[in-house]
Motif scaffolding. Structure first.
Motif, PDB file in Angstrom:
ATOM      1  N   GLN A 120      35.801  -0.840 -53.900  1.00 17.14           N
ATOM      2  CA  GLN A 120      34.552  -1.205 -53.234  1.00 17.14           C
ATOM      3  C   GLN A 120      34.854  -1.886 -51.911  1.00 17.14           C
ATOM      4  OE1 GLN A 120      31.410  -0.504 -54.226  1.00 17.14           O
ATOM      5  NE2 GLN A 120      30.505  -1.483 -52.461  1.00 17.14           N
ATOM      6  N   GLY A 174      32.288   9.150 -54.425  1.00 16.95           N
ATOM      7  CA  GLY A 174      32.199   7.771 -53.946  1.00 16.95           C
ATOM      8  C   GLY A 174      31.957   7.647 -52.466  1.00 16.95           C
ATOM      9  N   ALA A 205      23.251   6.604 -52.158  1.00 20.04           N
ATOM     10  CA  ALA A 205      23.189   5.641 -53.269  1.00 20.04           C
ATOM     11  C   ALA A 205      24.005   6.178 -54.445  1.00 20.04           C
ATOM     12  CB  ALA A 205      21.737   5.423 -53.675  1.00 20.04           C
ATOM     13  N   ASN A 206      25.302   6.309 -54.217  1.00 17.29           N
ATOM     14  CA  ASN A 206      26.180   6.939 -55.192  1.00 17.29           C
ATOM     15  C   ASN A 206      26.530   5.995 -56.345  1.00 17.29           C
ATOM     16  OD1 ASN A 206      26.357   9.232 -53.473  1.00 17.29           O
ATOM     17  ND2 ASN A 206      27.937   8.193 -52.276  1.00 17.29           N
ATOM     18  N   THR A 207      26.510   6.518 -57.538  1.00 11.23           N
ATOM     19  CA  THR A 207      26.891   5.735 -58.706  1.00 11.23           C
ATOM     20  C   THR A 207      28.309   5.199 -58.565  1.00 11.23           C
ATOM     21  OG1 THR A 207      25.418   7.010 -60.135  1.00 11.23           O
ATOM     22  CG2 THR A 207      27.235   5.841 -61.214  1.00 11.23           C
ATOM     23  N   ARG A 208      29.208   5.992 -57.987  1.00 14.52           N
ATOM     24  CA  ARG A 208      30.610   5.585 -57.822  1.00 14.52           C
ATOM     25  C   ARG A 208      30.911   5.138 -56.389  1.00 14.52           C
ATOM     26  NH1 ARG A 208      33.844  10.281 -61.331  1.00 14.52           N
ATOM     27  NH2 ARG A 208      32.011  10.986 -62.503  1.00 14.52           N
ATOM     28  N   ASP A 226      22.221  10.694 -54.806  1.00 13.69           N
ATOM     29  CA  ASP A 226      23.368  10.214 -55.567  1.00 13.69           C
ATOM     30  C   ASP A 226      24.279  11.403 -55.837  1.00 13.69           C
ATOM     31  OD1 ASP A 226      25.206   9.182 -57.371  1.00 13.69           O
ATOM     32  OD2 ASP A 226      23.711   8.185 -58.617  1.00 13.69           O
ATOM     33  N   GLU A 228      26.395  11.754 -57.989  1.00 13.93           N
ATOM     34  CA  GLU A 228      26.751  11.894 -59.398  1.00 13.93           C
ATOM     35  C   GLU A 228      26.188  13.166 -60.023  1.00 13.93           C
ATOM     36  OE1 GLU A 228      29.172  10.424 -62.378  1.00 13.93           O
ATOM     37  OE2 GLU A 228      28.881   9.705 -60.310  1.00 13.93           O
ATOM     38  N   LYS A 229      25.097  13.658 -59.501  1.00 13.11           N
ATOM     39  CA  LYS A 229      24.507  14.866 -60.101  1.00 13.11           C
ATOM     40  C   LYS A 229      25.404  16.089 -59.912  1.00 13.11           C
ATOM     41  CE  LYS A 229      21.530  16.106 -56.155  1.00 13.11           C
ATOM     42  NZ  LYS A 229      20.123  16.322 -55.745  1.00 13.11           N
TER      43      LYS A 229
END
Length: 257
Positions: A120, A174, A205-208, A226, A228-229
């Motif tokens: 991060q 990410g 707004a990515n989960t990772r 995101d 992630e999809k």
């Protein structure tokens, strides 16, 4: 009152994705590139290089906002990076300040900090470039800071993650900035009063998420997408992708010149 936005590098990958998303009534897009550009409705086309001071002075006339995307978008020999990416950015800023441009949005990159360990990344992450290309983004940020402090020019540096239609690799989960979110971020910047000098991350707004969204949200940016999809469809990351923010393609030895 008509708003005029100059986009340098308008024929490039990010420029091509942004142009239709930034077009709107009451706004004229002035599209500058060395390559041919299809203008679209109501757009103005300028065929010129960002390294040409006279062309840049003319291109910045009557412009409210400059979105500076022009330059080499990958690693290149030092002489090319110096001429196009670094001196070209200086020419853009110099033309913008003489023309009285309100805001310059500079397309920086995650590769300005690519040799930091993966994880991060805060908004104020210190430069640690992974390539000559990354060095040029650090130089562009420094020039933006100078032009704000010395001349009062509003400059927003967007450290773009990976702005493509959809993620391709696990690393992109990410770093992805969807084209729609890219336009949302730039619109938030255009609408924000008194930007000063800022550096923000350009990601969705990515989960990772690898990068902070705090500074972008201070501008009013609210990402909606995101990566992630797409997680089931991407290729696995390499060891260098997991080691450095810049990933294997930029931090690997094959990028050397």
């Amino acid at each position: 009152m008509t708003e005029r936005v100059l986009i340098t590098g308008a024929a490039g990958g990010v420029g091509t994705l942004l142009r239709p998303r930034l077009a709107r009534p009451g706004r004229v897009l002035r599209l500058l590139d060395v390559a041919p550009v299809l203008p679209g409705d109501g757009a103005e086309v300028v065929t010129a290089s960002v390294t040409d001071p006279e062309a840049m002075a003319a291109a910045c006339a009557d412009v409210d906002v400059v979105i500076h995307l022009g330059g080499h978008s990958r690693e290149a020999p030092w002489a090319d990076i110096l001429t196009v990416n670094i001196d070209g950015t200086y020419r853009v800023l110099e033309a913008a300040r003489h023309a009285g441009v309100r805001l310059v949005i500079f397309a920086s990159s995650n590769h300005a900090v690519g040799f930091h360990p993966a994880g991060q990344a805060p908004d104020d992450l210190y430069p640690r470039p992974d390539t000559y290309y990354g060095v040029s983004k650090v130089a562009g940020e420094a020039l933006g800071s100078l032009y704000h402090d010395r001349y009062g020019l509003n400059v927003l540096c967007v450290r773009i993650g990976t702005c493509i239609e959809r993620p391709v690799t696990e690393r992109h989960l990410g770093t992805w900035l969807s084209p729609d979110d890219c336009a949302r971020l730039f619109e938030a910047a255009i609408a924000f009063p008194g930007t000063g000098f800022r550096i923000v991350w350009g990601i969705s707004a990515n989960t990772r998420a690898q990068f902070s969204l705090a500074a972008g949200r201070e501008l009013g940016y609210e990402p909606r997408d995101d990566a992630e999809k797409y997680a089931d469809d991407v290729t696995p990351s390499s060891e260098l992708d997991r080691t450095y923010l810049g990933g294997e393609e930029f931090c690997g030895p094959e990028t050397n010149f």
